[in-house]
Design an enzyme around this catalytic site. Sequence first.
Site, PDB file in Angstrom:
ATOM      1  N   LYS A 209       0.847  -1.197   0.000  1.00 53.27           N
ATOM      2  CA  LYS A 209       0.000   0.000   0.000  1.00 53.27           C
ATOM      3  C   LYS A 209       0.886   1.252   0.000  1.00 53.27           C
ATOM      4  O   LYS A 209       0.695   2.169  -0.774  1.00 53.27           O
ATOM      5  CB  LYS A 209      -0.915  -0.033   1.217  1.00 53.27           C
ATOM      6  CG  LYS A 209      -1.927   1.066   1.226  1.00 53.27           C
ATOM      7  CD  LYS A 209      -2.794   0.987   2.454  1.00 53.27           C
ATOM      8  CE  LYS A 209      -3.473   2.329   2.653  1.00 53.27           C
ATOM      9  NZ  LYS A 209      -4.100   2.446   3.956  1.00 53.27           N
ATOM     10  N   GLU A 215      10.667  -4.773   3.977  1.00 57.27           N
ATOM     11  CA  GLU A 215      10.654  -6.188   3.588  1.00 57.27           C
ATOM     12  C   GLU A 215      10.257  -6.355   2.127  1.00 57.27           C
ATOM     13  O   GLU A 215      10.922  -7.053   1.349  1.00 57.27           O
ATOM     14  CB  GLU A 215       9.646  -6.967   4.457  1.00 57.27           C
ATOM     15  CG  GLU A 215      10.030  -7.119   5.913  1.00 57.27           C
ATOM     16  CD  GLU A 215       9.546  -5.987   6.809  1.00 57.27           C
ATOM     17  OE1 GLU A 215       9.269  -4.876   6.291  1.00 57.27           O
ATOM     18  OE2 GLU A 215       9.446  -6.199   8.022  1.00 57.27           O
ATOM     19  N   GLY A 269      -4.532  -1.611   5.354  1.00 58.32           N
ATOM     20  CA  GLY A 269      -3.762  -2.765   4.882  1.00 58.32           C
ATOM     21  C   GLY A 269      -4.385  -4.099   5.260  1.00 58.32           C
ATOM     22  O   GLY A 269      -4.538  -4.995   4.431  1.00 58.32           O
ATOM     23  N   ARG A 270      -4.778  -4.247   6.528  1.00 60.34           N
ATOM     24  CA  ARG A 270      -5.295  -5.545   6.975  1.00 60.34           C
ATOM     25  C   ARG A 270      -6.732  -5.810   6.544  1.00 60.34           C
ATOM     26  O   ARG A 270      -7.296  -6.845   6.856  1.00 60.34           O
ATOM     27  CB  ARG A 270      -5.127  -5.683   8.493  1.00 60.34           C
ATOM     28  CG  ARG A 270      -5.710  -4.564   9.314  1.00 60.34           C
ATOM     29  CD  ARG A 270      -5.241  -4.630  10.758  1.00 60.34           C
ATOM     30  NE  ARG A 270      -5.668  -3.485  11.536  1.00 60.34           N
ATOM     31  CZ  ARG A 270      -5.020  -2.329  11.600  1.00 60.34           C
ATOM     32  NH1 ARG A 270      -3.910  -2.168  10.918  1.00 60.34           N
ATOM     33  NH2 ARG A 270      -5.477  -1.339  12.355  1.00 60.34           N
ATOM     34  N   GLU A 355      -3.716  -6.256  15.467  1.00 58.14           N
ATOM     35  CA  GLU A 355      -3.188  -4.962  15.013  1.00 58.14           C
ATOM     36  C   GLU A 355      -4.275  -3.891  15.164  1.00 58.14           C
ATOM     37  O   GLU A 355      -3.981  -2.720  15.385  1.00 58.14           O
ATOM     38  CB  GLU A 355      -2.709  -5.050  13.551  1.00 58.14           C
ATOM     39  CG  GLU A 355      -1.828  -3.882  13.126  1.00 58.14           C
ATOM     40  CD  GLU A 355      -1.073  -4.124  11.816  1.00 58.14           C
ATOM     41  OE1 GLU A 355       0.093  -4.544  11.857  1.00 58.14           O
ATOM     42  OE2 GLU A 355      -1.654  -3.885  10.747  1.00 58.14           O
ATOM     43  N   HIS A 386      -4.841 -32.740  18.843  1.00 53.05           N
ATOM     44  CA  HIS A 386      -3.673 -33.558  19.196  1.00 53.05           C
ATOM     45  C   HIS A 386      -2.479 -32.694  19.562  1.00 53.05           C
ATOM     46  O   HIS A 386      -1.348 -33.184  19.608  1.00 53.05           O
ATOM     47  CB  HIS A 386      -3.319 -34.483  18.033  1.00 53.05           C
ATOM     48  CG  HIS A 386      -4.399 -35.476  17.760  1.00 53.05           C
ATOM     49  ND1 HIS A 386      -4.446 -36.701  18.384  1.00 53.05           N
ATOM     50  CD2 HIS A 386      -5.502 -35.407  16.968  1.00 53.05           C
ATOM     51  CE1 HIS A 386      -5.522 -37.348  17.961  1.00 53.05           C
ATOM     52  NE2 HIS A 386      -6.183 -36.582  17.110  1.00 53.05           N
ATOM     53  N   LYS A 514      10.283  -0.502  13.614  1.00 54.17           N
ATOM     54  CA  LYS A 514      10.757  -0.228  12.247  1.00 54.17           C
ATOM     55  C   LYS A 514      11.843   0.838  12.279  1.00 54.17           C
ATOM     56  O   LYS A 514      12.878   0.716  11.626  1.00 54.17           O
ATOM     57  CB  LYS A 514       9.608   0.299  11.381  1.00 54.17           C
ATOM     58  CG  LYS A 514       8.616  -0.736  10.922  1.00 54.17           C
ATOM     59  CD  LYS A 514       7.667  -0.089   9.906  1.00 54.17           C
ATOM     60  CE  LYS A 514       6.400  -0.897   9.736  1.00 54.17           C
ATOM     61  NZ  LYS A 514       5.381  -0.215   8.938  1.00 54.17           N
TER      62      LYS A 514
HETATM   63  O1  F6P Z   1       2.926  -3.906   9.952  1.00 50.26           O
HETATM   64  C1  F6P Z   1       2.433  -2.653   9.677  1.00 50.26           C
HETATM   65  C2  F6P Z   1       1.835  -2.530   8.326  1.00 50.26           C
HETATM   66  O2  F6P Z   1       1.646  -1.178   8.074  1.00 50.26           O
HETATM   67  C3  F6P Z   1       0.515  -3.292   8.168  1.00 50.26           C
HETATM   68  O3  F6P Z   1      -0.566  -2.621   8.681  1.00 50.26           O
HETATM   69  C4  F6P Z   1       0.467  -3.479   6.694  1.00 50.26           C
HETATM   70  O4  F6P Z   1      -0.471  -4.435   6.350  1.00 50.26           O
HETATM   71  C5  F6P Z   1       1.893  -3.885   6.424  1.00 50.26           C
HETATM   72  O5  F6P Z   1       2.657  -3.070   7.304  1.00 50.26           O
HETATM   73  C6  F6P Z   1       2.366  -3.732   5.010  1.00 50.26           C
HETATM   74  O6  F6P Z   1       2.297  -2.414   4.545  1.00 50.26           O
HETATM   75  P1  F6P Z   1       2.370  -2.052   3.021  1.00 50.26           P
HETATM   76  O7  F6P Z   1       1.234  -2.687   2.305  1.00 50.26           O
HETATM   77  O8  F6P Z   1       2.315  -0.565   2.967  1.00 50.26           O
HETATM   78  O9  F6P Z   1       3.675  -2.579   2.490  1.00 50.26           O
END
Ligand code: F6P
Length: 545
Positions: A209, A215, A269-270, A355, A386, A514
């Site tokens: 987003k 990452e 995002g979520r 979150e 189990h 972060k």
């Molecule tokens: O972990 C924090 C966060 O902002 C989440 O809310 C989001 O889903 C994720 O990082 C990834 O963010 P982006 O889609 O901006 O890479």
Amino acid sequence: MTLPSINPTTTEAWKKLNKHFAVIQNEPLAKLFEANPSRFSDLSVQWNDFLVDYSKNRIDTTTKNLLIELAKEVELPKAIKTYFEGEEINQTEGRAVMHTALRAPVSKKVLIGGKEVGDEITQVKKQVQSFCEKVISGELKGYTDKAFTTIVNIGIGGSDLGPVMVTEALEYYRNHLALHFISNVDGDHVHQTLQKLDPETTLFVVVSKSFGTQETLSNAITARKWFVDKASQKDVNKHFVAVSSNVDKAVNFGIAEDNIFPLWDWVGGRFSLWSAVGMSIALSVGYDQFEELLSGAHEMDEHFKTADFDQNIPVLLGLLTIWYNNFYKTETEAIIPYSQYLHRLPAYLQQAIMESNGKSTDRNGKSVTYQTGNIVWGEPGTNAQHAFFQLIHQGTKLIPTEFIGFKKSLFGDEEHQNKLMANFFAQTEALMNGKDLKQVKTELEAKDISAKEIKKLAPFKVFKGDKPTTTILIDQLTPKSLGSLIAMYEQRIFVQGIIWNIFSYDQWGVELGKQLADTILSEIQGSKGTDHDESTQNLLRIYKS
Ligand code: F6P
């Protein structure tokens, strides 16, 4: 219009609930069933192809009515209206929360902050649909003129968990395209995945987003380098597309503007799997099935918006969490889907729920004085039985557990299905009824065991029972029922956030780590170190040595 901001513990309903709790807290479930012959119909909801039976919870109809009174006293009805009207209810980020608009039918007017956005949504949906159809049919080709066979979703958090969970859940409905997900910045994850791939037939979907997530960008750069090493820079356009609300950053990364599928800041995002973030879902099951997923979610939204609270599934389930979390003081809830397809549902819900509601500042900017944010965890049944069910049955903690099951399996193997569901029903019954000392002794006596042995063994075989469960029984796992199920949890998150008087749609809590990771990375790479605590300093020294 802003959200109401009422401290729930100051309400009349809360006081009444406290008094009521003192009376009911130790009532055995069996007694509650005896006291009310219509308990099952009073404490269950049938909606579409969902049956939600919450009668095996430590409540009675008074509890339910008082919880509903609480919801009304904190102005949940007004909050729902404000939410669906597209107001900026994510106040700390100045954004509306309108993922529900993505699953509304085209004919519905969608206003966000007073602006009609329905056409924009439709336009992006068409863009996604046409792209998916071309990839699936093989019309769109890679740099050596071969059709794509493999999709790699690069993203993390909401840009990964939703697509992974849904594509796994809908594996039965999937087409010929192979799917991979790369999320972790752990280089072994990306390299392990890449080594299996053929660059000529692989399409990378970079989902972020913000297009600023360490990452995702690191993994996308590594994937691009791998690709360019085998193909060439000019071919990147054919094999990399992006989903982002930050088109400029995606363009700077080197993705052609035509290959960028936008989303909006009013999609968290979520909660974004319903948008172009769901590209890998639409690619793997086809766009029509993706629309089915959306329509299932929309039906749940309508139910949530319109049903009376005493028949409203997200409201009732949200209130149950409040009851356990704030009155019984439970810390966690288990979510156990009796379907292997749903094996990623608990992980997905961990982000969605924790979150969102892992907050300790209320909507007035004050520290809360009560518990918020329930912890959720789980694994599919019967595997979970189990593994950790021992603790749910005989441990010292009270763990409200949710059982999700389907009346019909997808492959139609009745023998397996009956065994699976026999376990499903048996567990909720066992958790509720338990087994007392008398029963244990009778069973042991029937086995011809000596009285001395029975005396020694019996205490270990006692199950206290009265462990609360909720059963969600759905006809069959389809894109539509899955959409409704996910939306059910989303709306429940909203309900809980409103009652706890917190903001559910920001996530400031992930920022500090972060920031520090950036500082530490530059130190690892050679910049002058800043002050760290003694532990961190030594750990860094040893890592670098
Ligand atoms: O972990 C924090 C966060 O902002 C989440 O809310 C989001 O889903 C994720 O990082 C990834 O963010 P982006 O889609 O901006 O890479």
